[in-house]
Enzyme design. Structure first.
Site, short mmCIF file in Angstrom:
data_model
loop_
_atom_site.label_atom_id
_atom_site.label_comp_id
_atom_site.label_asym_id
_atom_site.label_seq_id
_atom_site.Cartn_x
_atom_site.Cartn_y
_atom_site.Cartn_z
N ASP A 1 0.78 -1.27 -0.19
CA ASP A 1 0.01 -0.02 0.11
C ASP A 1 1.12 1.32 0.06
OD1 ASP A 1 -2.23 1.40 0.14
OD2 ASP A 1 -2.43 1.34 2.27
N TRP B 1 3.24 7.87 -2.52
CA TRP B 1 4.61 7.74 -2.69
C TRP B 1 4.83 8.67 -4.20
CZ3 TRP B 1 7.46 6.36 -7.19
CH2 TRP B 1 8.91 6.29 -7.20
N ASN C 1 -12.43 -5.12 -5.78
CA ASN C 1 -13.57 -4.90 -6.26
C ASN C 1 -14.20 -3.28 -6.12
OD1 ASN C 1 -13.73 -7.66 -7.27
ND2 ASN C 1 -15.12 -8.00 -5.29
N ASN D 1 -11.91 -0.79 -5.85
CA ASN D 1 -10.88 -0.21 -6.72
C ASN D 1 -11.83 -0.03 -8.16
OD1 ASN D 1 -7.96 -1.39 -5.38
ND2 ASN D 1 -8.97 0.16 -4.77
N ARG E 1 -5.42 -2.04 8.85
CA ARG E 1 -6.51 -2.58 8.43
C ARG E 1 -6.73 -3.62 7.48
NH1 ARG E 1 -6.84 2.55 6.06
NH2 ARG E 1 -7.13 2.57 3.77
#
Length: 258
Positions: free
Chosen positions: A36, A41, A83, A85, A213
């Site tokens: 992630d 970044w 899904n 995304n 999470r």
């Protein structure tokens, strides 16, 4: 603040020391990974497109899998595209990400003896991505090295639904009754019909970028997994960060719900 990959003698010495602290018998069999922070970044570095972050994240994935293979880890599951995304990402950004994942699947298929498996709903994906994933699976089906699950078009709750639907469909084909279905429905039977059916559940789930999470990742399979969260953004993940995660895992007393 971005972390730079160490290249000097002290870094190499520390990496070597960490490896020697990890016994082969304490290495997890299955590691799941959420790389992630790719978008963050890219924005921190001032790129005009977050696609630069996705490309850097894909390059890091190849590197990460090499680390896993070197330690003797047998299965790695990578969370690449959910899904959610597919529904929520900007269309231009999503198009870039889809192309990058398709390219990554091809690169993995060319990476020696690794076996690639798609985990997710292929029918939700654009044709080019679904084709790339299917091609990578076909080309590596006979490989016996590191088993790499690519969670693309994936959602943990949808996976459980799909598993139950498969059980019901197969039970119906055999002409069974509802009472028989209810009696035979077990955690083991659901597990066998997940996208990762036949594989061991992940021993360790790692997530970068400081987020703590699951994000609907391996909801069923991670019931007894250990979790490790890394502050580094995905493309900045270092081998020492990974080795620390494995070392930490090796010291834990796994109670499996106890």
């Amino acid at each position: 603040m971005r972390q730079a990959e160490g290249r000097g003698p002290l870094y190499r010495l520390y990496s070597s020391r960490l490896r020697h602290q990890i016994s082969p018998e304490n290495v997890p069999h299955h590691v799941a990974m959420v790389i992630d922070g790719n978008r963050r970044w890219a924005r921190q570095l001032g790129y005009d497109s977050v696609a630069h972050g996705y490309r850097a994240g894909a390059a890091k994935i190849i590197e990460f899998l090499g680390w896993c293979d070197e330690l003797g880890i047998k299965v790695v599951t990578l969370y690449l595209l959910s899904n959610d995304n597919l529904r929520k990402r900007d269309s231009a950004e999503l198009a870039d990400l889809i192309d990058i994942i398709a390219g990554l699947a091809g690169d993995l298929a060319d990476s020696g003896d690794w076996r690639v498996q798609h985990a997710g709903r292929a029918e939700l994906l654009p044709d080019n991505l679904a084709t790339a994933l299917r091609d990578a699976e076909d080309r590596t089906r006979a490989h016996t090295g590191l088993h790499v699950n690519l969670a693309v078009g994936y959602g943990g709750r949808h996976e459980i639904v799909d598993a139950v639907r498969r059980i019901i469909a197969r039970h119906g084909e055999r002409g069974g009754t509802l009472e028989e279905l209810a009696e035979n429905l077990t955690p083991e039977s659901i597990g066998e019909h997940l996208y990762t059916g036949g594989q061991p559940d992940p021993d360790l789930v790692i997530r970068t970028s400081g987020e703590q999470r699951l994000s609907d990742f391996l909801v069923w399979q991670s019931a007894h997994s250990e979790f490790y969260f890394v502050e580094a953004l995905g493309p900045d993940l270092r081998e020492v960060d990974f080795l620390r995660a494995i070392r930490d895992y090796a010291t834990r007393d796994r109670r499996f719900g106890g």
